[in-house]
Design an enzyme around this catalytic site. Sequence first.
Site, PDB file in Angstrom:
ATOM      1  N   LYS A 152      99.132  14.371   5.604  1.00  0.00           N
ATOM      2  CA  LYS A 152     100.030  14.372   4.447  1.00  0.00           C
ATOM      3  C   LYS A 152      99.383  13.644   3.279  1.00  0.00           C
ATOM      4  O   LYS A 152      99.457  14.104   2.128  1.00  0.00           O
ATOM      5  CB  LYS A 152     101.353  13.709   4.814  1.00  0.00           C
ATOM      6  CG  LYS A 152     102.289  13.533   3.626  1.00  0.00           C
ATOM      7  CD  LYS A 152     103.607  12.894   4.010  1.00  0.00           C
ATOM      8  CE  LYS A 152     104.493  12.703   2.772  1.00  0.00           C
ATOM      9  NZ  LYS A 152     105.822  12.150   3.115  1.00  0.00           N
ATOM     10  N   HIS A 316      96.009  58.487  16.385  1.00  0.00           N
ATOM     11  CA  HIS A 316      97.119  57.987  15.581  1.00  0.00           C
ATOM     12  C   HIS A 316      98.281  57.529  16.460  1.00  0.00           C
ATOM     13  O   HIS A 316      99.452  57.834  16.205  1.00  0.00           O
ATOM     14  CB  HIS A 316      97.582  59.042  14.573  1.00  0.00           C
ATOM     15  CG  HIS A 316      96.527  59.427  13.589  1.00  0.00           C
ATOM     16  ND1 HIS A 316      95.974  58.535  12.699  1.00  0.00           N
ATOM     17  CD2 HIS A 316      95.890  60.614  13.381  1.00  0.00           C
ATOM     18  CE1 HIS A 316      95.057  59.148  11.971  1.00  0.00           C
ATOM     19  NE2 HIS A 316      94.981  60.409  12.362  1.00  0.00           N
TER      20      HIS A 316
END
Length: 558
Positions: A152, A316
């Site tokens: 942080k 496909h």
Amino acid sequence: MSGPTNAQSLYRDRDVVPVRRALISVSDKTGLVELAAALAATGVEIVSTGSTAATIRAAGHDVTDVSSVTGFPESLDGRVKTLHPGVHAGILADLRLESHEAQLADLGIAVFELVVVNLYPFVETVESGASPADVIEQIDIGGPALVRAAAKNHANVAIVVDPDNYDEIIAAVAAGGTALKLRQKLASLAFEHTAGYDLSVSAWFTENVYDQWQDDSAAQGEEILEEFDAVIGDALDAEMPFPDTLLIEATRSAVLRYGENSHQAAALYVGDGGQGIAQAVQRHGKEMSYNNYVDADAAVRAAFDFAEPAVAIIKHANPCGIAVASPKTPDSIASAHKRAHDCDPISAFGGVIAANRTVTLAMAETVSQIFTEVLVAPGFEPAAFELLSAKKNIRLLELPADYQRSSLELRQISGGLLVQETDSFENLDSGTWTLAAGDEADAATRADLEFAWKACRSVKSNAILLARGGASVGVGMGQVNRVDSCHLAVLRAGDRAAGSVAASDAFFPFADGLQVLLEAGVTAVVQPGGSVRDEEVIAAATAAGVSMYFTGERHFFH
């Protein structure tokens, strides 16, 4: 347009941060001594804990025990060491703010510019088969707090969680300090590290711990089990397959050339513990594309629906052909491939092939004559691999030895995910089906119906599949009505439709679709049944003298 925010200005003001003081607390001691030596050589004060401090001290380097900083001894068998303002204030202080600097001075707390932490070996402890009590002891508390605090505050502090980054941090310290870009990168890696750690803990609790505690309850004592039950609560008692929070962890394995289309960026992420197409080893050929992976996964899904030697050819995400062969057939996998290819040779051009057995030389000789994008299998005979690897355009993938599908399937939708149990067959044996029309089919016909029912599941809905002799002969897929799927299957089968059997992934809502199949000469049909017009459909089959079976289960595939 407004100018840069104060935060943006401050980030630029603290680009390079010299390292004068470092906190080191690691479970993985890889490279620790070398890191400590390099820091000590540049005059960095090292503060450390427990076994880490002992290792550094044994190597001949000065180290300050964290208890000297906190004024409090390590306690509760090491559970409490660094959880103290004397440590966390020195990590979280934002020295871009004069007020923070003044508060530290008033409190007599020195800052840390470097934090080196890696966490308790939770995953390794689970994999070792340790008891639940021992696993729980490896849930790190202070470590994640240190990592998250430093990450942080990366504007002021560098956080290192992986020994692979030690050389980079050593070079930066020697050069005068850590640059902001480096600290930002390290902070990102740190948050990934703690997120993955928490995910592992959560997954263990959700998926394993309840049964383990039950198994160990006699040894551990009933009161421990009751304490666990109180913590977990109703979520496990309900035994729901879907937790309230779904945590997904995956590691980027590759950046692909592009996505489904050339203007889309794409990458492959691999899930921990997976044994699917994402874990397959590419043994030859160009890099896999996004579409290659989609089709290869569909092909493997289709081929591995069968226990017999089977081959599926996909284009496909739909089958051009699926076939099985008896294990007694000479070179059965080559036979299965030839029969799958014969279903639709035109569409198979440029397709993706999956085999559920090792690819033999005979199969390779056939495949080598056909333009094929991908061939995926559990293995390749040396002669087959030598022949196929001479073809530069084919990709050869070897599946993990313990290939398996996940028990859950995920699909992204806008704003969220859909999750479902993986589709499985409950009624594969034709002996469990209901004869809805006609006479009982003979053994050969029933075998073809069972094959067609399995193969049909791999076809996109609406799906109709015609089969004969353990091979598809015509496939109608992905149409918006079942009649069109029937027409397409018959068209692709041509003369082979006569005498074939048909499978439909869902019921016939009207008799019109079935009528297309009957007029083409289909001799038997398997479908789920359950339409409000079943009687109309049954009457059509009865009038044609065709056997029709209901399975009672649907297999939509979108």
